[in-house]
Write an enzyme that holds these catalytic residues in place. Structure first.
Site, PDB file in Angstrom:
ATOM      1  N   LYS A 157       0.814  -1.218   0.000  1.00  0.00           N
ATOM      2  CA  LYS A 157       0.000   0.000   0.000  1.00  0.00           C
ATOM      3  C   LYS A 157       0.848   1.269   0.000  1.00  0.00           C
ATOM      4  O   LYS A 157       0.392   2.329  -0.408  1.00  0.00           O
ATOM      5  CB  LYS A 157      -0.981  -0.030   1.156  1.00  0.00           C
ATOM      6  CG  LYS A 157      -2.055  -1.101   0.922  1.00  0.00           C
ATOM      7  CD  LYS A 157      -3.101  -1.143   2.003  1.00  0.00           C
ATOM      8  CE  LYS A 157      -4.240  -2.073   1.627  1.00  0.00           C
ATOM      9  NZ  LYS A 157      -3.895  -3.519   1.763  1.00  0.00           N
TER      10      LYS A 157
HETATM   11  C1  LIG Z   1      -4.572  -4.587   1.212  1.00  0.00           C
HETATM   12  C2  LIG Z   1      -3.817  -5.856   1.144  1.00  0.00           C
HETATM   13  C3  LIG Z   1      -4.183  -6.879   0.233  1.00  0.00           C
HETATM   14  C4  LIG Z   1      -5.409  -6.804  -0.650  1.00  0.00           C
HETATM   15  O1  LIG Z   1      -5.305  -5.811  -1.639  1.00  0.00           O
HETATM   16  P1  LIG Z   1      -6.587  -5.382  -2.501  1.00  0.00           P
HETATM   17  O2  LIG Z   1      -6.095  -4.274  -3.370  1.00  0.00           O
HETATM   18  O3  LIG Z   1      -7.611  -4.945  -1.523  1.00  0.00           O
HETATM   19  O4  LIG Z   1      -7.025  -6.562  -3.272  1.00  0.00           O
HETATM   20  C5  LIG Z   1      -3.383  -8.011   0.184  1.00  0.00           C
HETATM   21  N1  LIG Z   1      -2.306  -8.159   0.974  1.00  0.00           N
HETATM   22  C6  LIG Z   1      -1.931  -7.204   1.864  1.00  0.00           C
HETATM   23  C7  LIG Z   1      -0.746  -7.445   2.723  1.00  0.00           C
HETATM   24  C8  LIG Z   1      -2.669  -6.022   1.975  1.00  0.00           C
HETATM   25  O5  LIG Z   1      -2.296  -5.078   2.854  1.00  0.00           O
END
Ligand SMILES: *Cc1c(COP(=O)(O)O)cnc(C)c1O
Length: 469
Positions: free
Chosen positions: A112
């Site tokens: 993220k």
């Molecule tokens: C947010 C997150 C996901 C999922 O991502 P999306 O874009 O919501 O599909 C997967 N793994 C981790 C570690 C995350 O923080």
């Protein structure tokens, strides 16, 4: 570039306004009116570029008309300069033709950071030009909150309020949020669960009177800028593995369908991606759609991969929009049906179209731990539980051994020690150097009851660099 709503009734916006918008006024999500398309020669010419320069070339058409080239270049250089690895997103080989793209070298150790480090800088750039301030409100069960706070901590025009469920996030996750100190950073521990937090964010977007005219901005993945930033690393990985002359397949641990939707867009922009695998945990609404054309809500199951514990995938609407020939009225209908009855299927030919590109697998906690142990024993790599789900799905759903298979490594294993311990592969790993003293740092957080009025009063009392709005 102009952006339109998936439900067809809201006005089209430019990039700047989409950045500052949450949901469209008709309840839809914004998508580009026309996707840029690159030629094979263009993509081939990007081989060897540093990450931020590749990012500039991939994202430039999306911000055209809103952000000047020189400003955008500078913002991108700063954004990806904070990552702890010189390659920003290194590829690690697991097996003959199998790879993990490590997306966890940013400040908060999850993918993220790629989008939220950029989002904070873009917001500050646009707001200083306009002479405006905004308030961000977000709810988090862990990763989003810390990435958003890290991304906004240096913003002069943003106050950020992140709600997390009191005593229900891990200590590492809590400390990653509460130890970032600044008069524009506000952590609220809500005496409730994650859904309570989420509901209060939604209610605040619906009725913004308490903000006295200050604009409210969204940082969850309905914000287009987040998806945009995630397109870049698909190009980055594929080019290193012989693209665009060669096709590449990706397996993506998925919750809200944000990260994998970015891969779908990369393919539509000209990158030869032959397969996209939707890898879910037991919360498998996306797997049930991809495998059986049933998009039906289920109850929430807590798992060892909490960042994918969702009941509904908000970004899936963006794919449905394309599958329905970009017919906003059809999407508005589908979403109404979903809201009322809890489920739908799409016409057979639309589903078949999706299945040309997408495969899927749901992986339970036991198989997640098994995969962590398997990969550790094979090559000494310790995977976090989300990435392990991706690798498992890659191995089971792979269409061609000759095509490189890349799993997105979405988090560092240190963030999820419980899964690592359950996998029985020894000690949880140590925190990386920039977080080594995390447990000694001062924390700042306000505990508030699960009550919308009190939360909103708190925001209006502190929304202007800690002072009243
Ligand atoms: C947010 C997150 C996901 C999922 O991502 P999306 O874009 O919501 O599909 C997967 N793994 C981790 C570690 C995350 O923080």
């Amino acid at each position: 570039m102009r952006y339109i709503s998936t439900r067809g009734q809201a006005p089209a916006l430019n990039f700047e306004d989409v950045l500052l918008a949450g949901l469209a006024s008709d309840g839809g999500l914004y998508v580009p009116e026309n996707l840029p398309r690159f030629t094979q020669e263009e993509i081939a010419s990007w081989a060897g570029l540093p990450y931020h320069e590749l990012a500039f070339r991939v994202m430039r058409p999306f911000v055209a008309g809103s952000i000047a080239d020189a400003d955008f270049k500078k913002i991108l250089e700063e954004t990806y300069g904070v990552f702890a690895h010189n390659a920003v997103a290194p590829l690690r080989q697991l097996n003959g033709n199998e790879w993990v793209l490590e997306l966890f070298h940013g400040p908060t150790l999850a993918f993220k950071d790629f989008a939220l480090q950029l989002l904070g800088r873009l917001l500050d750039h646009v707001l200083s030009k306009r002479g405006e301030r905004v308030v961000i409100m977000g709810a988090t069960s862990g990763d989003t909150g810390s990435a958003a706070i890290e991304g906004c901590k240096a913003c002069e025009h943003v106050d950020i309020f992140i709600m997390h469920p009191h005593n229900r996030v891990s200590e590492v996750q809590r400390r990653q949020m509460t130890t970032i100190l600044g008069d524009n950073i506000h952590n609220i521990a809500v005496e409730g669960n994650f859904d309570d937090c989420q509901e209060m964010v939604k209610a605040s977007f619906a009725d913004q009177g308490f903000l006295k005219g200050t604009r409210l901005v969204a940082v969850n993945s309905i914000n287009w800028a987040r998806i945009m930033a995630q397109i870049v690393y698909y190009f980055h990985a594929a080019i290193q593995l012989g693209g665009p002359a060669r096709s590449v397949a990706f397996s993506v641990p998925t919750g809200n369908f944000g990260d994998i939707f970015a891969g779908y867009l990369a393919r539509n922009m000209g990158l030869p991606i032959s397969q996209l695998i939707v890898a879910t945990n037991r919360n498998d609404i996306l797997h049930r759609f991809m495998s059986g054309n049933q998009y039906v809500k289920d109850t929430l199951h807590p798992t060892l991969s909490p960042s994918m514990d969702i009941m509904v995938s908000s970004n899936f609407e963006r794919l449905l929009f394309d599958l329905h020939g970009r017919n906003g009225a059809a999407i508005a209908n589908l979403m109404d049906t979903f809201k009322q009855g809890g489920g739908f299927s799409v016409e057979e030919d639309r589903w078949t179209e999706a299945r040309k590109l997408f495969d899927s697998l749901a992986v339970d906690d036991a198989a997640t731990c098994e995969t962590i142990a398997e990969v550790y024993n094979e090559c000494g790599e310790l995977l976090d539980p989300h990435t392990a789900i991706g690798v498992r799905a890659a191995r089971e759903c792979r269409r061609s051994l000759a095509t490189p298979m890349v799993t997105l490594g979405t988090a560092h294993p240190v963030k999820f020690p419980e899964a690592v311990e359950k996998a029985g592969v020894g000690q949880a790993p140590a925190l990386p150097p920039h977080l080594a003293d995390l447990f000694q740092r001062e924390e700042r957080c306000t505990v508030l009851p699960n009550d919308l009025k009190q939360i909103q009063t708190f925001v209006s009392q502190h929304g202007n660099r800690g002072k009243p709005l």
